[in-house]
Structures are given as structure tokens and as C-alpha cells.
Motif scaffolding. Structure first.
Motif, short mmCIF file in Angstrom:
data_model
loop_
_atom_site.label_atom_id
_atom_site.label_comp_id
_atom_site.label_asym_id
_atom_site.label_seq_id
_atom_site.Cartn_x
_atom_site.Cartn_y
_atom_site.Cartn_z
N ARG A 138 0.81 -1.21 0.00
CA ARG A 138 0.00 0.00 0.00
C ARG A 138 0.84 1.26 0.00
O ARG A 138 0.41 2.30 0.49
N MET A 160 4.83 10.18 -2.91
CA MET A 160 4.12 11.41 -2.60
C MET A 160 3.93 12.28 -3.83
O MET A 160 2.98 13.03 -3.91
N ILE A 169 0.67 -1.85 12.23
CA ILE A 169 1.56 -0.76 11.89
C ILE A 169 1.89 0.07 13.12
O ILE A 169 1.00 0.43 13.89
N ALA A 214 5.02 3.14 14.67
CA ALA A 214 6.10 4.05 14.33
C ALA A 214 7.29 3.73 15.22
O ALA A 214 7.14 3.57 16.43
N PRO A 220 12.33 8.46 12.14
CA PRO A 220 11.08 7.72 12.33
C PRO A 220 10.73 6.88 11.10
O PRO A 220 10.80 7.38 9.97
N LEU A 221 10.39 5.64 11.34
CA LEU A 221 10.01 4.73 10.24
C LEU A 221 8.69 4.06 10.57
O LEU A 221 8.33 3.91 11.75
N LEU A 222 8.01 3.64 9.53
CA LEU A 222 6.84 2.80 9.73
C LEU A 222 7.31 1.36 9.93
O LEU A 222 8.05 0.83 9.12
N THR A 267 9.24 6.94 5.14
CA THR A 267 8.12 7.73 4.62
C THR A 267 8.52 9.17 4.34
O THR A 267 7.75 10.10 4.52
N ALA A 268 9.77 9.31 3.89
CA ALA A 268 10.22 10.64 3.48
C ALA A 268 9.55 11.02 2.16
O ALA A 268 9.06 12.14 2.01
N PHE A 289 4.05 7.35 1.22
CA PHE A 289 3.16 7.13 2.34
C PHE A 289 2.37 5.86 2.15
O PHE A 289 2.26 5.34 1.03
N TYR A 290 1.86 5.37 3.26
CA TYR A 290 1.05 4.16 3.27
C TYR A 290 -0.38 4.61 3.06
O TYR A 290 -0.91 5.40 3.83
N LEU A 291 -1.00 4.11 2.00
CA LEU A 291 -2.35 4.55 1.65
C LEU A 291 -3.38 3.52 2.04
O LEU A 291 -3.26 2.35 1.70
N ASN A 292 -4.40 3.97 2.75
CA ASN A 292 -5.44 3.04 3.18
C ASN A 292 -6.82 3.61 2.89
O ASN A 292 -7.13 4.73 3.29
N GLU A 293 -7.61 2.82 2.20
CA GLU A 293 -8.98 3.23 1.90
C GLU A 293 -9.92 2.66 2.96
O GLU A 293 -9.88 1.46 3.22
N ALA A 350 -13.51 7.11 3.59
CA ALA A 350 -12.37 7.95 3.89
C ALA A 350 -11.11 7.37 3.27
O ALA A 350 -11.07 6.20 2.87
N GLU A 365 -6.87 7.35 4.06
CA GLU A 365 -5.83 7.73 5.01
C GLU A 365 -4.44 7.59 4.41
O GLU A 365 -4.14 6.59 3.75
N ILE A 413 -0.61 7.45 5.65
CA ILE A 413 0.09 7.22 6.91
C ILE A 413 1.60 7.38 6.73
O ILE A 413 2.18 6.85 5.78
N ARG A 414 2.20 8.13 7.64
CA ARG A 414 3.65 8.30 7.63
C ARG A 414 4.17 8.21 9.06
O ARG A 414 3.39 8.21 10.01
N ALA A 415 5.47 8.11 9.19
CA ALA A 415 6.08 8.12 10.52
C ALA A 415 6.77 9.46 10.71
O ALA A 415 7.50 9.92 9.82
N LEU A 439 2.86 7.81 14.56
CA LEU A 439 2.17 7.64 13.29
C LEU A 439 1.45 8.93 12.96
O LEU A 439 0.69 9.45 13.77
N THR A 485 2.23 4.85 19.30
CA THR A 485 2.13 3.40 19.11
C THR A 485 2.99 2.65 20.12
O THR A 485 3.57 1.60 19.83
N TYR A 507 -1.86 0.20 14.60
CA TYR A 507 -2.84 0.43 13.55
C TYR A 507 -3.02 -0.90 12.83
O TYR A 507 -2.07 -1.45 12.29
#
Lengths: 242, 242
Positions: free
Chosen positions: A88, A92, A187, A189, A207-209, A232-233, A236-240, B183, B185, B187-189, B209, B232, B237
Motif C-alpha cells: 500500500r 508522494m 503498523i 512508528a 522515524p520509520l513505519l 516515509t520521506a 506514504f502508506y495509503l489506506n482506503e 475515507a 488515510e 500514513i507516515r512516521a 504515526l 504506538t 494500527y
DNA sequence: AAGTGGTCTAGACCACGGT
DNA sequence: CCGTGGTCTAGACCACTTT
């Protein structure tokens, strides 16, 4: 006064179970067409509508893929559309280049406490540990550590991984008959430790995911446990949420 | 030789659109039952099966809820089961206590560049900004900053928020007629800044997060933009991949 | 033209919840 | 007992793909 569990199971679910069974037994391979609805209806002695409802659910479960005018196919991770079903991560700036998987290490070990719990195997059972990097273009973005039950992935080693150009799950499916059906990700951080910072070319403490994934095959059997550290520089992690 | 877009729309989708329209117009309120399938079939002059298929899709979209033997109901955020539809945060020790929302601030402002883009409104248009804390038991776990279009939430202020015991979306639905449908989302760290660290009672720099959410109502209209910072340490998550 | 999945209908019966 | 959604069937026709 009884505490009977709901014992009623509609016909189409029984048909679904039968088709699932055939799928699991390898009667039709990933990417291939299954018999037409008419044929299946005849085979199971039910109406086409009942088969249809069974297949509808399996298509919703991503086990089958319908193609109008052609037939119904067994879902496959070789299908390029399947790639982002589990990954996911999105750039950016919108440029979605295909990620490149770079295997780093692959070795055999015995399952520790955590791996045995996550994979549902005995502590001490043989496992394979795999480290790999995911690049988007030139940038290293994800460092993964992957744990697999040794018995199910006999013959997996670094050379096999390096020779394979597709996705990992595509390899698992094609070479080891392992179909990844669904997964669950937890998930958090975390701060980059030294090793992760080196691999991702970041400062220690960035910071990392942390994405822990358990992946299941047929019958909700867990067959992969992995932990990924995502930078996540630029992504990003995308969630629907539906 | 034509490049016609696929203009064909099956009947059940047209029925779906009509039901959606009635829903949007407020013909039936959240939590209430809609007419029976037979009644709707008569109203639209189609067979029950066609209405059924339309409702099936809307139930899959979480717009309607079927209850066998009783009827079909308009989905509502007042339903406690709806709470965790958008909040994917789970305690690590499994004790799932209900989160408590603590409003901190609420003020009016004008939309800046980013808010206007996310909410699809003019830069400078009135918006409401809302800060709130989410507690699980005694622990502060999430600090949220929420941006809302001012016109759609007339009369929203800190007092209203403090008087409300349910969820935010429940309040939006009940008091402002705003139904949150889906929605997205990102997500980043990130590292906790001073303000976040204070609110969550953590050390500055702790990895958090960052969850940016855009929430949509009917017709894919964005009506909320929020950024949450999740601690977290004791929660994660959870995401199901199907 | 033939075969596939996709839609639509009509009718019968089942499971469930409330009266 | 009745009304609701849930299942199952059978047949007709439509849309898409391939031969």
C-alpha cells in the motif's frame, strides 16, 4: 433449551466450499480458466444461479476473476494488477514507478518463540529467513525481514531469489505452489536502528513505519510473517476506509 | 468507428442511484428502516430481484444494513459497531476499551492553501478547526487536528463538543446531517514535536504515526480533513488486506 | 454463430423476528 | 400468524469475446 450453533448452510456456500476444495487441490492453476458456470452447475447438480452466487463471493474474496465473454479465472499474483493489493505504499509526488525487489540475505534457522507463534509451527521447527530491500527507482524505501516455514519452501535460497524478476508472491505461487490469499498488518512508528538506517541510507533514529504482516493461504493457514521498515520521506502508506 | 464511453447501465444500478438519491434527500433517516423490497419494487416498477441486487451493493458499501426478518436500515454512526470502521487502532494487550474523545480547542478560521485543496473549497472560505485528544482508559493515545468547512457545520463549538458523549461522526450525523461515507488515510512516521509530545505525555522526538484522513460524504464530496498523531507504544494500527 | 458471463423476471419455499 | 429478508430455480434475453 439448546445452544446449537447456527447449523444452516445455504447451498451456494456448500458449492463455494467444493470449488474452494478443487482450487486448493490444484485442479485449476492460477491464471487458468475454471469451467463455465453451466458446466459447474451440471457437475454439482444445482442451477446456474446457485453456482453464480458462489463464484460471486469468491470473486469478491479475490480468489477468482470474472471476465465477461471469456470465462472465470483463478486469481494469480503473476497478474500485475495484484502487485499493489498487498503493497500500500505510494510515492508522494504521484509518479508510480514499479518497485524493484533486491534480495540481500537468505538463510535457514530454527523458529524462535515469536516466529513459531506467528506461523503456527513448533518452536525449533525449520524456517527460512530472508532480508530484502525494496527500491522505487534509485531510492531504497523498504527493508523487509521475512520468515517462512522451512518445509513449505524447500529449495528457496538467495540464488533462486536473484534469478526471479517478478514479485515475491509471484515466485511463491509459481515455484512453491503457495497462494497468498489474505494478510493482516500491524503498523507502528519506530526509530531507525543502525542496521535499518544503513540499508535505507538514513540517519539513525529517523522515524520509520514498522509494518508487521502475517499472510495466510487457504484455510486461514499462516505461511509468512514479515516485518518491514518503511521510509516515509517520499512515500506514504495509503489506506482506503469503506 | 466510435470512441463511445461505455454508456450501458444495468437496471439495478439505476435503481441503486434512485435509492441513493432518496437517501441523500433524507427521505429515510439514519437508523430507520427503508421500505421493504416488495414496496420498492412496486415503486420503481421492477422485480424484487432487481431491487435486491441494488440493495446488496449498497449494503456492501456500508450505506444500508440488512436485518433478516426485520427489514433494511439506513446505516448510522450512532450504531456502536460503526465506531471501529474508521478507527483502526487496537491495544497491543488485546483489552479493547472504548476510546474517550476529549475536545481541547475549537475555533473558526479561513481556509489556507492546503485545507482548501483537501476540502475542495475556495482559499479563504470559512473553516472550523478542532483539536481533540483520544484516550484509551487513562492513556492519551491520539491527538487530532480536524478541519471542517464552516458552512456545513454552523454552530459547532467547544461547548457542543463537550456536551456530546458519542463519537464525532455520530455528532456530525445527528446534529449537522452530515453522513460520513468513506475515507482515505495517508500514513507516515514522524517525530513528535513539542506540542504533540506534551499532549501525549511523551518525550519530544518520539516516533509517531501521522495519519492524514480525508472523509467523504455522498457524491464523493470531501467534508473533513484531519491529521492525527498516534502514539504506538501500547497500540498499533490494524489493517486487513483482502 | 457459438460460447461466456451479466441482467432481469417470476414464482416457490426457507429462516428469522415480532405479534 | 404474518411480514421481512434469504435461497433456489428456470427461462429469456443482453453484452462481450472468439471463431
Amino acid at each position: 433449551m439448546s445452544h446449537d450453533a447456527p447449523t444452516f448452510s445455504p447451498l451456494y456456500r456448500q458449492i463455494k466450499a467444493l470449488i474452494l476444495q478443487a482450487l486448493e487441490a490444484g485442479e485449476w492453476r492460477p491464471g487458468q480458466a475454471i469451467p463455465s458456470e453451466q458446466e459447474l452447475a451440471a457437475r454439482f447438480s444445482v442451477s446456474q444461479g446457485t453456482v453464480r452466487k458462489a463464484i460471486d463471493e469468491m470473486a469478491a474474496d479475490n480468489l477468482l476473476v470474472r471476465k465477461q465473454g471469456k470465462g472465470t479465472y483463478v486469481a494469480s499474483h503473476n497478474d500485475p494488477r495484484a502487485l499493489f493489493r498487498f503493497l500500500r505504499l505510494v510515492p508522494m509526488d504521484g509518479n508510480l514507478s514499479h518497485p524493484q525487489s533486491v534480495p540481500l540475505d537468505c538463510w535457514r534457522a530454527k523458529a524462535g518463540q515469536e516466529a513459531s507463534r506467528m506461523l503456527g509451527i513448533e518452536p525449533g521447527a525449520p524456517i527460512i529467513i530472508l532480508r530484502r530491500l525494496l527500491r522505487f527507482g534509485a531510492k531504497p524505501v523498504v527493508i523487509d525481514e521475512i520468515y517462512l516455514p522451512g518445509d513449505l519452501f524447500q529449495g528457496l535460497n538467495l540464488e533462486v531469489l536473484q534469478d526471479w524478476s517478478g514479485s515475491l508472491y509471484s515466485l511463491f505461487e509459481t515455484r512453491f505452489g503457495m497462494r497468498m490469499i489474505r494478510a493482516q498488518e500491524r503498523i507502528r512508528a519506530v526509530a531507525a536502528d543502525r542496521s535499518a538506517a544503513e540499508a535505507l541510507k538514513l540517519a539513525e533514529g529517523t522515524p520509520l513505519l514498522s509494518v508487521e504482516r502475517v499472510t495466510y493461504t487457504y484455510g486461514d493457514k499462516p505461511v509468512e510473517w514479515r516485518r518491514g521498515l518503511y521510509s516515509t520521506a517520499d512515500h506514504f502508506y495509503l489506506n482506503e476506509l469503506n
